[in-house]
Motif scaffolding. Structure first.
Motif, short mmCIF file in Angstrom:
data_model
loop_
_atom_site.label_atom_id
_atom_site.label_comp_id
_atom_site.label_asym_id
_atom_site.label_seq_id
_atom_site.Cartn_x
_atom_site.Cartn_y
_atom_site.Cartn_z
N LEU A 36 -1.30 -6.26 -3.60
CA LEU A 36 -1.45 -7.64 -4.06
C LEU A 36 -0.10 -8.22 -4.47
N ILE A 37 0.66 -7.46 -5.23
CA ILE A 37 1.99 -7.93 -5.67
C ILE A 37 2.89 -8.17 -4.46
N THR A 84 -16.00 -1.56 -9.09
CA THR A 84 -14.76 -2.17 -9.57
C THR A 84 -14.24 -3.20 -8.57
N ASP A 85 -14.29 -2.84 -7.27
CA ASP A 85 -13.88 -3.78 -6.23
C ASP A 85 -14.75 -5.03 -6.26
N ILE A 86 -16.05 -4.84 -6.45
CA ILE A 86 -16.97 -5.97 -6.49
C ILE A 86 -16.68 -6.85 -7.70
N ALA A 113 4.23 5.63 -5.47
CA ALA A 113 4.43 5.55 -6.92
C ALA A 113 3.25 6.10 -7.71
N GLY A 114 2.16 6.43 -7.03
CA GLY A 114 1.00 6.97 -7.72
C GLY A 114 0.21 5.93 -8.48
N MET A 115 0.32 4.66 -8.09
CA MET A 115 -0.41 3.60 -8.74
C MET A 115 -1.53 3.11 -7.82
N ASN A 116 -2.35 2.20 -8.34
CA ASN A 116 -3.43 1.66 -7.53
C ASN A 116 -2.84 0.95 -6.30
N LEU A 121 0.83 -1.20 0.00
CA LEU A 121 0.00 0.00 0.00
C LEU A 121 0.87 1.25 0.00
N GLY A 122 1.90 1.26 0.85
CA GLY A 122 2.80 2.41 0.92
C GLY A 122 3.50 2.66 -0.41
N ILE A 123 3.99 1.59 -1.02
CA ILE A 123 4.66 1.72 -2.32
C ILE A 123 3.68 2.25 -3.38
N GLY A 124 2.44 1.76 -3.34
CA GLY A 124 1.44 2.21 -4.30
C GLY A 124 1.14 3.70 -4.17
#
Length: 280
Positions: A65-66, A132-134, A56-59, A50-53
């Motif tokens: 998940l990665i 989208t989550d669903i 980096a400005g990504m989801n 989550l912190g990396i996301g």
């Protein structure tokens, strides 16, 4: 019941259903294989993703998940490698758990601009679930159901006795890594439901509750999914009326159900023993 007309509440109900089914399938494997703390380590390690996301400005859920999948594979690799490089499983879990949380804190601190609102990820807010989550949760649930129906016997053998599964010629390592992937995916996609801090509970409490009354793997999977969904819906409505965070209320209800089930079972055993002594 007027709350049911709102889209966000309908999304929450669908999310509860899909999450309950997914957690019922992977949670039974987690409890049966006795890797509850691995799921806890993966859950907290995902905070690093989550912190990396955010940085980096990504989801953030994609990066989580990665990171969670890599963490799960790392636990499997180091705890089941050859004797010359094998590390105790609990040590690996503790290291990855701490590493993920540390990386998350560092990258969130380095993220420019305002600090992201982490409460929805740490403690959950099911009312923020989007379509989208669903959708992605539905995709995961359909895949999990298919895998479970097609490979249930192999999964059960691997969960209870991996050595016996080896003797039967089953691809044990493939099954273990595959289930780790599904556990990680379920954890990350369920974060919005109850949050990182409480997610380990929804993977284990319904299964442990059902396990009080039966040891049948399939029955535990089905019944824990039903119980998990019931707990989510009850917690959702009660949190709305009492204005309390839904994630905490869901876990509280599941724990209360577990305590009631345990008390009922204990009372039943005592009556059975008393009846046996009376006959003697």
């Amino acid at each position: 019941m007027d709350i049911l007309q709102y889209t966000f509440f309908q999304n929450a109900i669908w999310a509860s259903l899909l999450t309950a089914i997914a957690c019922g399938i992977v949670g039974t494997y987690v409890v049966s294989r006795r890797i509850v703390f691995i799921s806890g380590g993966i859950t907290h390690a995902s905070f690093g993703g989550l912190g990396i996301g955010f940085y980096a400005g990504m989801n953030p859920l994609l990066s989580a998940l990665i990171f969670a999948v890599l963490s799960a594979f790392g636990v499997e690799y180091f705890s089941h490698s050859g004797s010359y490089r094998r590390i105790r499983e609990d040590s690996v879990i503790a290291s990855i758990w701490s590493l993920g949380m540390a990386i998350g804190v560092i990258f969130i601190f380095l993220t420019p601009g305002y600090t992201p609102n982490l409460s929805a990820y740490l403690f959950g807010n099911i009312l923020t679930v989007s379509k989208t989550d669903i959708f992605w949760m539905a995709v995961l649930t359909i895949i999990l159901i298919s895998v479970y129906l097609l490979g249930r016997r192999a999964i059960i053998y691997t969960a209870f006795d991996r050595e016996f599964a080896f003797t039967q010629g089953l691809p044990v390592r493939f099954i273990e890594y595959g289930m780790m992937f599904f556990i990680s995916a379920t954890i990350v996609l369920s974060i919005r439901l109850v949050g990182i801090m409480l997610l380990m509970s929804i993977l284990t409490i319904p299964q442990v509750t059902v396990n009080i009354f039966t040891s049948n793997y399939h029955k535990i999977t089905v019944a824990s999914s039903i119980l998990g969904f019931s707990g989510c819906i009850s917690g959702l409505f009660l949190s709305y009326y009492f204005n309390i965070p839904s994630g905490a209320f869901i876990i509280l209800i599941l724990i209360v159900i577990f305590l009631i089930a345990k008390a009922i079972y204990s009372l039943f055993i005592q009556k059975k023993k008393f009846a046996g002594m009376s006959k003697k």
